[in-house]
Design an enzyme around this catalytic site. Structure first.
Site, short mmCIF file in Angstrom:
data_model
loop_
_atom_site.label_atom_id
_atom_site.label_comp_id
_atom_site.label_asym_id
_atom_site.label_seq_id
_atom_site.Cartn_x
_atom_site.Cartn_y
_atom_site.Cartn_z
CE LYS A 10 -3.88 1.83 2.79
NZ LYS A 10 -4.69 1.61 4.02
CB SER A 67 -8.17 3.24 2.99
OG SER A 67 -7.29 2.62 3.93
CB SER A 107 -8.30 0.34 5.87
OG SER A 107 -9.01 1.55 5.85
#
Ligand SMILES: [Zn+2]
Lengths: 468, 488
Positions: B76, B151, B175
């Protein structure tokens, strides 16, 4: 009402940089004067993702201050974020302590004032420095993350003079504790003052004004005096003192409004989630050693026979205390050396207390020569002066300068005999009762000995030879 | 089946057996990324040069360092990686090159992993759909018109599309688990403090935790073993020893007690999810687990408390993006103007909304009513779990109230978007470990996730349960149409 009918109420907040080798939340050096932004890392630059990790040495220094001033040391205190925007504050918040500080209560001993109470002492990190130039403003973050303690005093001070005395005593105490260098000009010891006035005899506190940017003892007095007068005038003319922060302008000697209560920052304090609570076990606190404070050293000196005035001079500078200790011997005699020969040499820039050339223990060697009669008191002073200047061994100074007295009985006797042999009529007169001629004989002998005869020994010898 | 379509643990086994070389594996990974990412937009950038060097080094090693040696992994874009642009999905960090590796990145490199690139995410991890990325949304490999969740949407989509066998993400309110559920892979958020946050761009410091995605639970276990552990640079990280998670999977689940909280099966839950999760619970019962009804009465207050705590911390964490030292700086002549323009131009709408919410919650006069009260609710939620864990070993419930929703569907309704995290947020507030495993499909053939929640630092039990379930259910092996069409 004249100014004299008002009572000023003053409380000081002092920020003192701690003398740790590295910063409070990272491993960067704290040394002063390095080129801008060379003592920085992701943590003290506030880079994305960086996290603080606590330097225990800073905590120990705060504990030391707390113990020295008799504060309660919290077993559990909390880090908090103080949020505000400024270019020298890289994270946009300062890690500080708010609701639960490490130390609370306690008091600072101030000569002449007894003690002044403390509200709290807490740990926090320093910000960087903004540098303004014609080409624009720049930020140096070498200072960002240097550990500070904020020492919040109770509003127990009643004049600018008292405030100045308190500040001096506090500064000296921190220096004695070895946790701060007491440098107001470089900003490692900084002071804000809260000032209000109230009619004498009343209890209710007046509206408080915070004064900032006071970076010398003289300015502390000037700023507070100016502010007291300003507030009294304001009240006298029917106005009201407004709660605000004022900046001291040290060129004009006046205070100027910086921001009102309404414009004050809302710091939005909240517990710092990146650091667990600060735990100080009673065992840890007990292990922290506290050196003697100035008033304790003063007591010791006077009790050992040092004159009060000399003791105060020595205590005012911990370096002098150290020299006094290392000179050793009779404390009173050592004190006279420190406030006499040494102080004179420092005044005349022949010696630097930060870099002494001589070993204080050598002073005792000079005393020994003086006590043995090898040096006259004048010669001893000269040897001490040279010792301070050059650090040469006293015996060598005596030799190089030819300062040794002739005390050897055989050598003196030969001279005495020679003087008497050529001064027959004076000898007769002496014997007939003109005793003040003794000075004449000794003078003659001294002339022969080029001034290096031991005057006491010569006196005795002449008296004996002349039948006294 | 081609090796690069296998789940992480089997890719690792193939590398160990030298059935495939790290270099060949990397090339097929890059090939699939090139083929699919135009449609998916899981990646923000590739680190091909570094990856090829790492794969080559892995090939040349005589002995494997460990199970991740030579395995392609993607991150990420919230993890700082030295010299590699790291944006946290924000325009304000466009072009920002960190001078250091996050602790987990260093650990992955030391484990021999081949880091292939940085993955898309909601800006500063604020969002549940990856639509808040400043660089465009990521799409769901099961339906390109839908979101992969967020996310960590890029991390989830990249695993589900078999671009890489494993990825790292972060989970502040769901997330990791929610996108794992929405794309049909496994995703775990460990206990707060289990993995170092050093070098992870902060959203809400007391809630953020690093975790992992893989198609298989064993793969998640391998990743977790590599990244977990104490870090002196993160004083909130735990000093507890790290178990060999993969080894614990063999212990089975017989006799474990699992609690089913009534509050997590109520109004707003998509009926197919209710059904699939209940069926999942039956599978665990048949594996020898004891199933008990439990209550977590304060969970309904979790979303409200979460949006106070998370936004308060975020408002402070994001203050550093001021244009002074790095990242975007707007043109201006005055300091205040520079701050205002930089932040106005640099932050997206959702980030601004949360900064304002958090700033308000911390303001003088409001602190007690909001922040302090939220902390009290948080303590109550934690107590609910403590009480439950006195009688059960794990809690089982849905991960998300709905399957993947359409892109744009909730963009204008922040509250609806926030409610997507209703089952995941309590876990962050309580600091507990949680995992989502695929447990079926809805009638549009969109994946459903089942969530398992464990005691603090008891990741082992969760992994055992998830693994036992996965072995029986087999949903993790299903390929999304996008991958299937691209050819096996
Ligand atoms: Zn540093």
């Amino acid at each position: 009402m004249p100014v004299a009918d008002f009572e000023p109420v003053i409380g000081l907040e002092v920020h003192a940089q701690l003398l740790t080798r590295s910063k409070i939340f990272c491993g960067c050096s704290t040394s002063f004067g390095a080129p801008p932004n060379t003592q920085v890392c992701p943590v003290c630059l506030g880079l994305p993702g960086a996290l603080p990790s606590l330097n225990r040495a800073a905590v120990e220094m705060a504990i030391k201050a707390g113990k020295a001033f008799g504060c309660r040391i919290a077993e559990r205190s909390i880090w908090a974020r103080k949020n505000y925007f400024y270019p020298d504050l890289p994270k946009g918040y300062q890690i500080s302590q708010y609701e639960l500080p490490i130390c609370s209560g306690g008091a600072v001993p101030v000569p002449g004032l007894g003690t002044i109470g403390l509200t709290r002492i807490h740990l926090e990190e320093d910000a960087g420095k903004n540098i303004h130039a014609e080409s624009g403003s720049q930020v140096d973050l070498n200072r960002s993350g240097v550990p500070l303690i904020e020492i919040v005093g109770e509003p127990q001070l009643r004049s600018a003079e008292e405030a100045s005395e308190y500040l001096k005593a506090l500064r000296l105490s921190l220096i004695y504790l070895g946790i701060n260098d007491g440098n107001l000009e470089e900003g490692s010891f900084r002071c804000d003052a809260n000032v209000s006035v109230r009619p004498r005899g009343t209890q209710k506190l007046g509206t408080r004004v915070e004064l900032k940017n006071i970076n010398s003892f003289r300015f502390v007095r000037q700023a507070i005096e100016y502010e007291i007068e300003r507030q009294v005038k304001e009240i006298e003319s029917g106005g009201k003192v407004l709660q605000q922060t004022r900046l001291f302008d040290n060129e004009k000697g006046v205070t100027r409004s910086m921001r009102s209560k309404e414009e004050a920052n809302d710091y939005r304090y909240f517990p710092e989630p990146d650091l667990p609570p600060l735990l100080v076990s009673p065992e840890w606190a007990a292990k922290v050693q506290v050196p003697k404070l100035p008033h304790e050293v003063l007591d010791e000196l006077t009790r050992s026979g040092v004159a009060q005035a000399d003791a105060r001079t020595i205590v005012a500078d911990p370096r002098l205390v150290e020299v006094h200790r290392r000179v050793g011997g009779d404390p009173r005699r050592a004190a006279l050396f420190v406030v006499g020969e040494l102080a004179r040499a420092v005044n005349e820039k022949e010696a630097d207390l930060a870099a002494l050339k001589f070993e204080p223990a050598q002073v005792a060697e000079v005393w020994k020569l003086q006590d043995a009669g090898t040096l006259s008191s004048t010669a001893a002073k000269e040897v001490l002066a040279e010792l301070i200047r050059s650090g040469k061994p006293p015996a060598r100074i005596v030799q190089e300068k030819g300062l040794a007295q002739v005390s050897d009985a055989g050598a003196l006797e030969a001279v005495v005999d020679a003087v008497l042999a050529r001064s027959v009529s004076e000898a007769e007169k002496y014997k007939a009762g003109k005793k003040n001629l003794l000075g004449f004989f000794v003078g003659q002998a001294m002339k022969e000995l080029k001034g290096k005869g031991n005057p006491g020994a010569l006196n005795e010898l002449f008296k004996r030879k002349l039948g006294d | 089946m081609k090796v690069d379509l296998l789940p992480l643990s089997r890719v690792s086994a193939a590398l160990a057996a030298r059935e495939v070389s790290p270099e060949a594996l990397l090339e097929s990974s890059l090939e699939r990324i090139r083929a699919l990412d135009g449609k998916l937009h899981a990646f923000l950038r590739l680190t091909e040069g570094e990856a090829r060097a790492a794969a080559k080094a892995a090939s040349q090693r005589r002995e494997r360092i460990g199970p991740l040696d030579g395995v392609p992994i993607a991150l990420k874009d919230i993890f700082c990686m030295e010299g590699v642009e790291t944006t946290a999905g924000s325009r304000i960090l466009k072009g920002y090159l960190p001078p250091y590796d996050a602790t987990v990145v260093r650990k992955l490199k030391q484990a021999g992993a081949v880091i292939v690139g940085k993955l898309n995410m909601d800006e500063f991890a604020m969002g549940s759909s990856t639509e808040n990325s400043a660089f465009g949304p990521t799409r769901n490999p099961w339906d390109l018109e839908r979101t992969p969740g967020g996310s960590s949407g890029g991390s989830a989509a990249a695993v589900a599309a078999r671009m890489v066998p494993g990825t790292l993400g972060t989970d502040t309110g769901g997330s990791i688990r929610q996108p794992a559920a929405l794309v049909g892979c496994a995703g775990m958020k460990p206990t707060y403090g289990r993995v170092s946050r050093f070098g992870v761009i902060a959203f809400a410091s007391s809630l953020d935790q690093v975790g992992a995605f893989a198609q298989d639970v064993r793969g998640v276990a391998l990743l977790l073993s590599a990244i977990a552990g104490h870090d002196p640079d993160d004083q909130t990280s735990s000093t507890r020893p790290v178990p060999d998670y993969a080894a614990s999977l063999a212990r089975g689940v017989r006799g474990l007690r699992i609690g089913v909280p009534a509050e997590y099966f109520g109004e707003g839950l998509q009926p197919e999810i209710d059904k699939a999760v209940r069926a999942g619970i039956e599978v665990l019962r048949s594996e020898g687990c004891e199933v008990k009804p439990i209550s977590l009465p304060n969970s309904p207050h979790a979303i409200a408390a979460y949006y106070i705590v998370a936004t308060a911390e975020a408002s402070s964490n994001l203050a550093r993006y001021d244009g002074v030292r790095y990242g975007h700086r707007a043109r201006a002549t005055q300091l205040l103007e520079m701050y205002e323009r930089t932040r106005a131009e640099g932050f997206g709408a959702e980030v601004k909304r949360r900064i304002m919410l958090g700033t308000y919650a911390l303001s003088a006069g409001y602190y007690d009513a909001y922040y302090l009260r939220a902390q009290k609710v948080r303590a109550l939620i934690r107590r609910d779990f403590d009480t439950a864990f006195a009688t059960v070993d794990a809690v089982v419930c849905p991960t998300s109230p709905t399957t993947a929703f359409r892109l744009g569907e909730k963009v204008d309704d922040p509250l609806a978007m926030y409610l997507n995290d209703i089952y995941t947020v309590p876990v962050n507030l309580a600091g507990l470990p949680g995992i989502s495993v695929p447990c079926g499909f809805d009638n549009k053939r969109l994946p459903i996730g089942m969530q398992l929640i464990g005691k603090p630092f008891d990741e082992e039990t969760l992994l055992r349960l998830a693994h036992a379930y996965e072995q029986r259910a087999g949903f993790a092996e299903q390929l999304p149409p996008l991958v299937e069409h691209a050819g096996r």
